[in-house]
Design an enzyme around this catalytic site. Structure first.
Site, PDB file in Angstrom:
ATOM      1  CE1 TYR A 166     -14.729   2.035  58.676  1.00 16.18           C
ATOM      2  CE2 TYR A 166     -12.357   2.156  58.353  1.00 16.18           C
ATOM      3  CZ  TYR A 166     -13.476   1.476  58.795  1.00 16.18           C
ATOM      4  OH  TYR A 166     -13.323   0.238  59.371  1.00 16.18           O
TER       5      TYR A 166
ATOM      6  N   GLY B 222     -23.250  -6.483  65.381  1.00 16.82           N
ATOM      7  CA  GLY B 222     -22.632  -6.836  64.103  1.00 16.82           C
ATOM      8  C   GLY B 222     -22.230  -8.298  64.092  1.00 16.82           C
TER       9      GLY B 222
ATOM     10  CB  SER C 229     -25.684 -11.182  61.530  1.00 19.90           C
ATOM     11  OG  SER C 229     -25.527  -9.935  60.876  1.00 19.90           O
TER      12      SER C 229
ATOM     13  NE  ARG D 164     -28.436  -2.483  59.613  1.00 20.31           N
ATOM     14  CZ  ARG D 164     -27.833  -1.855  58.620  1.00 20.31           C
ATOM     15  NH1 ARG D 164     -28.237  -0.646  58.262  1.00 20.31           N
ATOM     16  NH2 ARG D 164     -26.846  -2.430  57.958  1.00 20.31           N
TER      17      ARG D 164
ATOM     18  N   GLY E 297     -19.076 -11.375  59.044  1.00 20.22           N
ATOM     19  CA  GLY E 297     -17.671 -10.964  59.094  1.00 20.22           C
ATOM     20  C   GLY E 297     -16.970 -11.165  60.427  1.00 20.22           C
TER      21      GLY E 297
ATOM     22  CG  ASP F  43     -29.914   1.181  62.717  1.00 16.13           C
ATOM     23  OD1 ASP F  43     -28.817   1.379  63.288  1.00 16.13           O
ATOM     24  OD2 ASP F  43     -30.209   1.666  61.607  1.00 16.13           O
TER      25      ASP F  43
ATOM     26  CE  LYS G  22     -14.635   1.412  62.231  1.00 14.69           C
ATOM     27  NZ  LYS G  22     -15.351   0.443  63.085  1.00 14.69           N
TER      28      LYS G  22
ATOM     29  CB  SER H 161     -10.845   1.313  66.228  1.00 11.66           C
ATOM     30  OG  SER H 161     -10.390   2.396  65.468  1.00 11.66           O
TER      31      SER H 161
HETATM   32  N1  LIG Z   1     -13.277  -5.923  57.159  1.00 10.73           N
HETATM   33  C1  LIG Z   1     -12.326  -5.045  57.344  1.00 10.73           C
HETATM   34  O1  LIG Z   1     -11.444  -4.874  56.500  1.00 10.73           O
HETATM   35  C2  LIG Z   1     -12.257  -4.273  58.607  1.00 10.73           C
HETATM   36  C3  LIG Z   1     -13.375  -4.035  59.384  1.00 10.73           C
HETATM   37  N2  LIG Z   1     -13.290  -3.287  60.512  1.00 10.73           N
HETATM   38  C4  LIG Z   1     -14.476  -3.017  61.320  1.00 10.73           C
HETATM   39  O2  LIG Z   1     -14.966  -4.236  61.843  1.00 10.73           O
HETATM   40  C5  LIG Z   1     -16.367  -4.189  61.966  1.00 10.73           C
HETATM   41  C6  LIG Z   1     -16.976  -5.356  61.243  1.00 10.73           C
HETATM   42  O3  LIG Z   1     -16.613  -5.295  59.898  1.00 10.73           O
HETATM   43  P1  LIG Z   1     -16.930  -6.461  58.849  1.00 10.73           P
HETATM   44  O4  LIG Z   1     -16.970  -7.742  59.545  1.00 10.73           O
HETATM   45  O5  LIG Z   1     -16.043  -6.253  57.704  1.00 10.73           O
HETATM   46  O6  LIG Z   1     -18.407  -5.999  58.396  1.00 10.73           O
HETATM   47  P2  LIG Z   1     -19.643  -6.772  57.767  1.00 10.73           P
HETATM   48  O7  LIG Z   1     -20.278  -5.794  56.853  1.00 10.73           O
HETATM   49  O8  LIG Z   1     -19.257  -8.093  57.221  1.00 10.73           O
HETATM   50  O9  LIG Z   1     -20.592  -6.968  59.024  1.00 10.73           O
HETATM   51  C7  LIG Z   1     -21.151  -5.877  59.643  1.00 10.73           C
HETATM   52  C8  LIG Z   1     -22.100  -6.321  60.717  1.00 10.73           C
HETATM   53  O10 LIG Z   1     -22.630  -5.175  61.386  1.00 10.73           O
HETATM   54  C9  LIG Z   1     -24.044  -5.184  61.284  1.00 10.73           C
HETATM   55  N3  LIG Z   1     -24.495  -3.803  61.206  1.00 10.73           N
HETATM   56  C10 LIG Z   1     -24.127  -2.861  60.307  1.00 10.73           C
HETATM   57  N4  LIG Z   1     -24.771  -1.717  60.534  1.00 10.73           N
HETATM   58  C11 LIG Z   1     -25.544  -1.926  61.610  1.00 10.73           C
HETATM   59  C12 LIG Z   1     -26.451  -1.117  62.334  1.00 10.73           C
HETATM   60  N5  LIG Z   1     -26.687   0.161  61.990  1.00 10.73           N
HETATM   61  N6  LIG Z   1     -27.086  -1.645  63.405  1.00 10.73           N
HETATM   62  C13 LIG Z   1     -26.866  -2.920  63.749  1.00 10.73           C
HETATM   63  N7  LIG Z   1     -26.038  -3.725  63.107  1.00 10.73           N
HETATM   64  C14 LIG Z   1     -25.388  -3.240  62.052  1.00 10.73           C
HETATM   65  C15 LIG Z   1     -24.327  -5.990  60.042  1.00 10.73           C
HETATM   66  O11 LIG Z   1     -25.600  -6.585  60.029  1.00 10.73           O
HETATM   67  P3  LIG Z   1     -26.885  -5.829  59.360  1.00 10.73           P
HETATM   68  O12 LIG Z   1     -26.410  -5.206  58.095  1.00 10.73           O
HETATM   69  O13 LIG Z   1     -27.898  -6.889  59.175  1.00 10.73           O
HETATM   70  O14 LIG Z   1     -27.333  -4.823  60.359  1.00 10.73           O
HETATM   71  C16 LIG Z   1     -23.278  -7.081  60.172  1.00 10.73           C
HETATM   72  O15 LIG Z   1     -23.661  -8.035  61.119  1.00 10.73           O
HETATM   73  C17 LIG Z   1     -16.781  -2.822  61.418  1.00 10.73           C
HETATM   74  O16 LIG Z   1     -16.912  -1.924  62.490  1.00 10.73           O
HETATM   75  C18 LIG Z   1     -15.629  -2.431  60.534  1.00 10.73           C
HETATM   76  O17 LIG Z   1     -15.501  -1.037  60.418  1.00 10.73           O
HETATM   77  C19 LIG Z   1     -12.090  -2.759  60.926  1.00 10.73           C
HETATM   78  C20 LIG Z   1     -10.957  -2.965  60.199  1.00 10.73           C
HETATM   79  C21 LIG Z   1     -10.951  -3.746  58.979  1.00 10.73           C
HETATM   80  C1  LIG Z   2       5.482   0.755  60.523  1.00 10.46           C
HETATM   81  C2  LIG Z   2       4.047   0.524  60.503  1.00 10.46           C
HETATM   82  C3  LIG Z   2       3.620  -0.230  59.295  1.00 10.46           C
HETATM   83  C4  LIG Z   2       2.173  -0.087  59.084  1.00 10.46           C
HETATM   84  C5  LIG Z   2       1.852   0.488  57.744  1.00 10.46           C
HETATM   85  C6  LIG Z   2       0.497   1.111  57.760  1.00 10.46           C
HETATM   86  C7  LIG Z   2      -0.063   1.286  56.406  1.00 10.46           C
HETATM   87  C8  LIG Z   2      -1.497   1.665  56.511  1.00 10.46           C
HETATM   88  C9  LIG Z   2      -2.413   0.677  55.900  1.00 10.46           C
HETATM   89  C10 LIG Z   2      -3.739   0.834  56.525  1.00 10.46           C
HETATM   90  C11 LIG Z   2      -4.778   0.088  55.817  1.00 10.46           C
HETATM   91  C12 LIG Z   2      -6.130   0.568  56.259  1.00 10.46           C
HETATM   92  C13 LIG Z   2      -6.957  -0.540  56.817  1.00 10.46           C
HETATM   93  C14 LIG Z   2      -8.379  -0.143  56.911  1.00 10.46           C
HETATM   94  C15 LIG Z   2      -9.229  -1.348  57.165  1.00 10.46           C
HETATM   95  C16 LIG Z   2     -10.633  -1.009  57.314  1.00 10.46           C
HETATM   96  O1  LIG Z   2     -11.029  -0.554  58.346  1.00 10.46           O
HETATM   97  C17 LIG Z   2     -11.565  -1.225  56.187  1.00 10.46           C
HETATM   98  N1  LIG Z   2     -11.147  -2.268  55.351  1.00 10.46           N
HETATM   99  C18 LIG Z   2     -12.950  -1.523  56.723  1.00 10.46           C
HETATM  100  O2  LIG Z   2     -13.767  -2.197  55.818  1.00 10.46           O
END
Ligand SMILES: NC(=O)C1=CN([C@@H]2O[C@H](COP(=O)(O)OP(=O)(O)OC[C@H]3O[C@@H](n4cnc5c(N)ncnc54)[C@H](OP(=O)(O)O)[C@@H]3O)[C@@H](O)[C@H]2O)C=CC1
Ligand SMILES: CCCCCCCCCCCCCCCC(=O)[C@@H](N)CO
EC number: 1.1.1.102
Length: 388
Positions: free
Chosen positions: A161, A14, A16, A39, A18, A68, A165, A147
């Site tokens: 989701y 992942g 590439s 991917r 975020g 993938d 996680k 996670s």
């Molecule tokens: N952003 C958020 O609010 C939060 C995110 N997370 C977790 O952090 C991680 C990154 O999230 P974020 O940066 O937002 O995501 P993005 O969608 O911005 O990036 C996801 C990355 O994963 C790659 N990817 C997705 N599916 C696959 C696959 N099947 N095989 C290989 N590569 C894959 C994508 O590339 P490509 O599509 O080209 O394969 C891309 O590089 C995730 O696991 C997400 O659940 C956790 C908490 C909060």
């Molecule tokens: C005393 C403790 C205080 C904490 C309060 C907790 C409230 C819960 C908020 C949780 C927000 C969920 C985030 C999910 C992010 C995520 O994984 C996705 N955005 C992925 O794309």
């Protein structure tokens, strides 16, 4: 004992986009060699260019491999082999490939559950499985799992989701116990909402309730999240959380997770002790297992407020089905206790400007200080497990 990043080989799935891309940049800035796995090849090349701008010497390499991670173990194994041939054994693996889709349980396709489990969970198992033998042999290694805060508590809209996680944590705890003697350290990161392309995508279908609950925690910058994750991984910390609410959430949900610092250990003792007390091992009404009997279900009556932290019965609110004043953060009585209740636009607005004093807009610190006793606050989130 911290892992030395200069010259180290870091694989980021992942990588590439975020958070993953920012983790790659952070490691590259500290002198690592990077393999990006995702991917889409265009996105990979784009990210490679961006990362290379941050080089600190002219030997550094960014390698891109398209696969993938969720489909076929032998493919993933091959990719890791390729990467090791080019850049040497993997010192650190960051499992960051993942995706999120929210919606009410009955609105989500069954295939979404399968998809999220395979990308978020199996997509972390496969790369880890492919690097672990060499790491153990070399007595060097870091494995990072990304996670989510939604992997620490289950939230409205995240049935698919959150479970994917949560699964990561079980894997990580078990794996850490196995590999620690080989000097291999596992880190699980629990980021809050973070401003990334993936987050923007998720928001397109997010239910209002999910959005309101999520908004109690602010949105982070991916650079900040990445910095913290890399720091914790280098140190070999099992837990990696962001911000003060992230810290509290980790403390409250520490379970039996490995302790990697003295403060963390003390913190856990504190929370575990208060749990024992609140569950009333000697309290009236407790049974032999030390569990407090669940309060009777009240119909047509609002249960007495048991020093709840600022929650008032809502005027004209429908009957409550649980005496749930003990339940988490007062979010839960609102959402779980009043099944008929759905927010109207005016209500949503009044939460926002605080007219209701609604916990959905609480500030954790205020909540903490204003609670009848801090212990009460601390034990509240742990109680539902015993009550229901
Ligand atoms: N952003 C958020 O609010 C939060 C995110 N997370 C977790 O952090 C991680 C990154 O999230 P974020 O940066 O937002 O995501 P993005 O969608 O911005 O990036 C996801 C990355 O994963 C790659 N990817 C997705 N599916 C696959 C696959 N099947 N095989 C290989 N590569 C894959 C994508 O590339 P490509 O599509 O080209 O394969 C891309 O590089 C995730 O696991 C997400 O659940 C956790 C908490 C909060
Ligand atoms: C005393 C403790 C205080 C904490 C309060 C907790 C409230 C819960 C908020 C949780 C927000 C969920 C985030 C999910 C992010 C995520 O994984 C996705 N955005 C992925 O794309």
């Amino acid at each position: 004992k911290p892992l030395a990043l200069p010259g180290a080989h870091v694989v980021v799935t992942g990588g590439s986009s975020g958070i993953g891309k920012c983790i790659a940049i952070e490691c590259y800035k500290q002198g690592a060699f990077i393999t990006l796995v995702a991917r889409n090849e265009d996105k990979l090349l784009q990210a490679k260019k961006e990362i290379e701008k941050h080089s600190i010497n002219d030997k550094q390499v960014v390698l891109c491999i398209s696969v993938d991670v969720s489909q076929d173990y032998s493919q993933v194994e091959n990719v890791i082999k390729q990467a090791q041939e080019k850049l040497g054994p993997v010192d650190m693996l960051v499992n960051c490939a993942g995706m999120s889709l929210s919606g009410k349980f009955e609105d989500l396709e069954v295939s979404t559950f399968e998809r999220l489990m395979s990308v978020n969970y199996l997509g972390s198992v496969y790369p880890s499985r492919a690097v672990i033998t060499t790491m153990k042999e070399r007595r060097v290694g870091r494995i990072v799992f990304v996670s989510s805060q939604a992997g620490q508590l289950g939230l409205f809209g995240f049935t698919a989701y959150s479970s994917s996680k949560f699964a990561i944590r079980g894997l990580a705890e078990a794996l850490q116990m196995e590999v620690k003697p080989y000097n291999v350290y596992v880190t699980v990161a629990y980021p809050p909402d973070t401003d990334t392309p993936g987050f923007a995508e998720e928001n397109k279908t997010k239910p209002l309730e999910t959005r309101l609950i999520s908004e109690t925690v602010s949105v982070c910058k991916p650079e900040q999240v990445a910095k913290q994750i890399v720091k914790d991984a280098i140190q070999g910390n099992f837990n990696s959380s962001i911000g003060s609410d992230g810290y509290m959430l980790s403390s409250l949900t520490c379970g039996m997770a490995p302790v990697t610092s003295i403060t963390e250990g003390l913190q856990q003792c504190r929370f575990r002790t208060s749990l024992g007390k609140s569950e009333g091992l000697t309290a009236p009404g407790s049974n032999q297992l030390g569990q407090v009997a669940a309060p009777p279900v009240t119909r047509g009556a609002v249960p007495p407020s048991r020093g709840s932290h600022g929650t008032r019965p809502r005027p004209g609110a429908p009957e409550r089905h649980h005496c749930s004043t003990l339940v988490f953060l007062n979010c839960r009585p609102t959402w779980h206790g009043n099944p008929q209740w759905l927010p109207s636009t005016t209500e949503v607005n009044s939460f926002r400007d605080g007219t209701w004093g609604n916990p959905l807009t609480f500030d954790p610190l205020t909540l903490c200080l204003s609670s009848p006793s801090f212990q009460d606050f601390v034990s509240a989130p742990l109680s539902p497990r015993f009550l229901f």
